[in-house]
Design a protein around this motif. Sequence first.
Motif, mmCIF file in Angstrom:
data_model
loop_
_atom_site.group_PDB
_atom_site.id
_atom_site.type_symbol
_atom_site.label_atom_id
_atom_site.label_comp_id
_atom_site.label_asym_id
_atom_site.label_seq_id
_atom_site.Cartn_x
_atom_site.Cartn_y
_atom_site.Cartn_z
ATOM 1 N N PRO A 166 0.682 -1.231 0.049
ATOM 2 C CA PRO A 166 0.143 -0.065 -0.292
ATOM 3 C C PRO A 166 0.733 1.351 0.115
ATOM 4 C CG PRO A 166 -0.256 -0.860 2.047
ATOM 5 C CD PRO A 166 0.947 -2.065 1.327
ATOM 6 N N GLY A 167 0.663 2.655 -0.674
ATOM 7 C CA GLY A 167 1.122 3.608 -0.744
ATOM 8 C C GLY A 167 -0.599 4.755 -0.316
ATOM 9 N N LEU A 168 0.467 5.811 0.517
ATOM 10 C CA LEU A 168 -0.588 7.535 0.612
ATOM 11 C C LEU A 168 -0.232 8.373 -0.344
ATOM 12 C CD1 LEU A 168 -2.865 8.373 1.560
ATOM 13 C CD2 LEU A 168 -1.440 8.585 3.380
ATOM 14 N N ARG A 169 -0.371 9.489 -0.947
ATOM 15 C CA ARG A 169 0.214 9.942 -1.750
ATOM 16 C C ARG A 169 -1.157 11.196 -1.714
ATOM 17 N NH1 ARG A 169 3.187 11.391 -6.286
ATOM 18 N NH2 ARG A 169 3.918 9.245 -6.933
ATOM 19 N N VAL A 170 -0.423 12.259 -0.920
ATOM 20 C CA VAL A 170 -0.998 13.725 -0.888
ATOM 21 C C VAL A 170 0.068 14.956 -2.031
ATOM 22 C CG1 VAL A 170 -1.731 15.096 0.634
ATOM 23 C CG2 VAL A 170 -1.474 13.197 1.219
ATOM 24 N N SER A 171 -1.428 15.679 -2.432
ATOM 25 C CA SER A 171 -0.657 16.132 -3.923
ATOM 26 C C SER A 171 -1.769 17.318 -4.044
ATOM 27 C CB SER A 171 -1.276 15.607 -4.967
ATOM 28 O OG SER A 171 -1.025 16.440 -6.218
ATOM 29 N N THR A 172 -0.919 18.893 -4.060
ATOM 30 C CA THR A 172 -1.875 19.669 -3.879
ATOM 31 C C THR A 172 -1.216 21.062 -5.346
ATOM 32 O OG1 THR A 172 -2.024 20.167 -1.664
ATOM 33 C CG2 THR A 172 -1.964 22.374 -2.736
ATOM 34 N N ARG A 173 -2.370 21.061 -6.002
ATOM 35 C CA ARG A 173 -2.025 21.692 -7.673
ATOM 36 C C ARG A 173 -2.641 23.103 -7.690
ATOM 37 N NH1 ARG A 173 -2.480 18.351 -12.396
ATOM 38 N NH2 ARG A 173 -1.138 15.908 -11.773
ATOM 39 N N ASN A 174 -1.342 23.881 -7.593
ATOM 40 C CA ASN A 174 -1.616 25.513 -8.235
ATOM 41 C C ASN A 174 -0.999 25.186 -9.561
ATOM 42 O OD1 ASN A 174 -1.469 27.894 -8.757
ATOM 43 N ND2 ASN A 174 -0.395 28.781 -6.747
ATOM 44 N N ARG A 175 -2.282 25.585 -10.326
ATOM 45 C CA ARG A 175 -2.811 26.194 -12.233
ATOM 46 C C ARG A 175 -2.205 27.267 -12.574
ATOM 47 N NH1 ARG A 175 -7.127 22.273 -11.084
ATOM 48 N NH2 ARG A 175 -6.692 20.104 -12.010
ATOM 49 N N ASN A 176 -2.064 28.464 -12.204
ATOM 50 C CA ASN A 176 -1.995 29.319 -12.161
ATOM 51 C C ASN A 176 -0.533 30.673 -11.342
ATOM 52 O OD1 ASN A 176 -1.869 31.599 -13.810
ATOM 53 N ND2 ASN A 176 -4.230 32.481 -13.655
ATOM 54 N N THR A 177 0.390 29.512 -11.201
ATOM 55 C CA THR A 177 1.294 29.335 -9.596
ATOM 56 C C THR A 177 1.656 31.703 -9.886
ATOM 57 O OG1 THR A 177 2.003 27.865 -10.123
ATOM 58 C CG2 THR A 177 3.265 29.353 -8.694
ATOM 59 N N PHE A 178 1.816 31.569 -11.171
ATOM 60 C CA PHE A 178 2.642 33.356 -11.336
ATOM 61 C C PHE A 178 1.595 33.773 -12.140
ATOM 62 C CE2 PHE A 178 6.375 30.462 -10.342
ATOM 63 C CZ PHE A 178 6.573 30.854 -9.116
ATOM 64 N N ARG A 179 0.628 34.253 -12.307
ATOM 65 C CA ARG A 179 -0.563 34.233 -13.267
ATOM 66 C C ARG A 179 0.295 33.928 -14.346
ATOM 67 N NH1 ARG A 179 -2.328 39.841 -13.523
ATOM 68 N NH2 ARG A 179 0.130 40.747 -13.096
ATOM 69 N N GLY A 180 0.595 33.187 -15.387
ATOM 70 C CA GLY A 180 1.011 32.901 -16.400
ATOM 71 C C GLY A 180 0.691 31.612 -16.781
ATOM 72 N N ALA A 181 -0.142 30.414 -16.613
ATOM 73 C CA ALA A 181 -0.274 29.262 -16.313
ATOM 74 C C ALA A 181 0.808 28.288 -16.160
ATOM 75 C CB ALA A 181 -1.571 29.364 -17.842
ATOM 76 N N GLU A 182 1.237 28.395 -15.096
ATOM 77 C CA GLU A 182 2.493 27.557 -14.351
ATOM 78 C C GLU A 182 1.863 26.622 -13.727
ATOM 79 O OE1 GLU A 182 4.191 31.980 -15.246
ATOM 80 O OE2 GLU A 182 2.301 31.279 -13.930
ATOM 81 N N LEU A 183 1.827 25.491 -13.784
ATOM 82 C CA LEU A 183 1.685 24.490 -12.920
ATOM 83 C C LEU A 183 2.679 23.667 -11.693
ATOM 84 C CD1 LEU A 183 -0.609 22.242 -12.590
ATOM 85 C CD2 LEU A 183 0.380 20.711 -13.978
ATOM 86 N N LEU A 184 1.994 24.578 -10.971
ATOM 87 C CA LEU A 184 3.204 23.597 -9.584
ATOM 88 C C LEU A 184 2.669 22.619 -8.491
ATOM 89 C CD1 LEU A 184 5.260 24.703 -7.208
ATOM 90 C CD2 LEU A 184 3.610 25.838 -6.003
ATOM 91 N N VAL A 185 3.219 21.684 -8.688
ATOM 92 C CA VAL A 185 2.756 20.793 -8.215
ATOM 93 C C VAL A 185 4.003 20.236 -6.340
ATOM 94 C CG1 VAL A 185 2.117 18.256 -8.303
ATOM 95 C CG2 VAL A 185 1.501 19.275 -10.333
#
Length: 772
Positions: A374-393
């Motif tokens: 078994p594995g556990l993954r917690v993921s958070t995403r920001n799809r517009n980090t610097f107002r240029g459609a940058e994806l931060l994961v």
Amino acid sequence: MHRLQYTYYLNYFTGLLFMVILLSGCSTTRHLKPDQSLYVGTSYEFDGYKSRHAKREVKSIVSELQPKANKKFLGLKMKLWIYLHSGDTTKKSKFNKFLRTKAGEAPVFYDAEINQQQSNVVETHLYNAGYFTAKVDAAAETKNKKTKITLNVKLNPPYKIDSIFFPQGTNDLYKAIRMAGEETELERGDIYNLENIRAEKERIAEVLRNNGFYYFRSEYLIFDLDTNKRNYKFNLYVNVKPTTPYEALIVYRIKDVYVNTSYSINADSVVLVPDTIKGEPLYYSASDKSFRKRAIGRAIFIRKDEIYSRKNHKATLGQFMGMGTFKFVNVRFAEADSVTKGFLKSFINLTKLPRWTARLELEAVSKSNNYIGPGLRVSTRNRNTFRGAELLVFNLSGSFEQQIGKNTGGVNSFEFGPEVEITFPRFITPVYVSNPVGFYTPKTRIVVGYNYLKRSGFFNLTSLKLIYGFKWKESLLKDHELNLININYIRVSNKSDAFQQLLTENILLQKSFEEQFIAGLTYRYVYNEQLIPEKKNQFYFMGSTDLSGNTISLLKRVIEGRKVNSENPASLAGEVYAQFASFDLEFRNYFNLDQYQKLILRVFGGVGIAYGNSATMPYLKQYFSGGSSSIRAFRARSLGPGTYRDSIATSSFFDQGGDVRLEGNLEYRFRIGGMFYGALFYDAGNIWLLKENPQLPGSQFSNSFLNELAMGTGIGLRFDANFFVLRLDLATPVRKPWLPKGNRYVIDEFDPGSSAWRSENLLLNIAIGYPF
């Protein structure tokens, strides 16, 4: 004893198979009515002209003729036999109903109308392939209530292109057609082919749409043939239909561009005001500050006052879709003026996805070395980090795994690590590189990660990684990945006495664990025809290279005047660094036999060369063979190198690594029913060292490598729910390379009735996903 048992089983199986053939051959026609017969297929013969081209065309269409005869397996119509002997399905017997509707297949009866239907289909196909005077006659022959159709194909030579003529005239449309004709794919001497004609029509229409003819369609073109020539040749005349609408005959320009980054079908329309982005005038929402205007402008290739271009239209659509920030992207055009033709308004409507998302995933971890758990993954995403459609994961993952399979010793491991990845929808480079104009968005990736791994009874491993690189698609089928910086720093601690003894006894292994600072460049190219589902023969190719330590060694030589060598290796920040080059090639062919059957052929070859500062490849960059996605009849990473066999390694954690890896796999996949699929497979491969290692006799790669390939075969069961695939593969060795020459093939020892044989030779692989 084993050979006698093997001969007994072979004779028993052969006799049983012979009886089944006799029974199934008789019983499939015994219950037919006097006026009924089974349709068993269609063959063909030529009368007059024939050639390779003609044979290929006839063979291709005959293989597709309807109806299809009942399917055979090993020469037997087993599904038909099951259907006919499934009993009365009107009774409340679910099993009988299952046999008839799922496992069985209804009989395909011969009908006299089939003759004319098949003749017409073949004649039409041959006409479309250039045989304009083809004549096909069908004759049926019935024996023992089985009817076979024979097609008599009468041909003259096919018609070939003599000359191609494009429309003359001075208007913009005719000029554009002549320009497109300069790059025609039709050539003098080509045999007429309707599909090629259609493709040429569409190509010319696409050229016209890229040059301002917004409303032009391929159906507005006429390709007239003049066959009044000798020697089976014809002239081809390209013309425009007289009924073509006026709008399709003129060039359109872009009058205005409207960009709405807050589009919603459920909200009031947004006020768009005149603005300028990257020097280009357009209408933009003044109230929406979600994006930097420059970031939006980079994705727009539709410009005011320029002529309409389908290529720029598709590029704009693809760039916005590839950003991963928008849920809905629509690029449409409308007439700017209902009276004055020739001008378009462009509307770019964008519906945003939520900026922040979080996900918690419980995973079933399955690795190539047979670790599962078994594995556990917690993921958070920001799809517009610097107002240029940058994806931060941001990912935080952990897992507890147990190594499964025979002779694994029950080794377990614990793994934990955070990772941060940011992706920019463009190239970000030290020197300016223009972003390509196309449907696909290039990506720049920066990854920073930490990982802690504890292998009970052996060691703890701490690793840091830094990646800076790019991903881009050249086309739908072609992918590139280039990492200019790929750094791994690994430290091994808390070594057990058993593991330390292994290192002490094997100097090269000890060096591979010492050199754990890896810094270099990687490149990977993939060509994948599986993205074309309708293609029957899908080809896959992967080529990659990993170059490490060269820049550091060059700087050492320039700055310190030192030429590095493995006897006295140089270090960076107190850590010995690795220097090597590796090259991998992988070929696959997916033969789609029908909707539920496919045959897959895979060949993999890789070589890693240590030089300069390194005497051997770092452990994490070595090749391994055996396991659920490799040679499935052998425990994960237990094969090799070469003919070497370590009795300690086969019963513990320690993996066998090498510098060269060769593998070949053949797998037949078929549907059993519902979401259950089966497989038959045959694997071959091994690993070797490039340099001789006295501690590992027989491990060096040589010209006798073919005789040192391990081989195995087996059967598989897969539960495929599209989003999740659970795979069980049961395999047994066919050839064991570590045995003496002449005794390496062990198939004659096949004895499933013996518990000792099963314990030694049967291996169950449990994995998630297909092996390839």
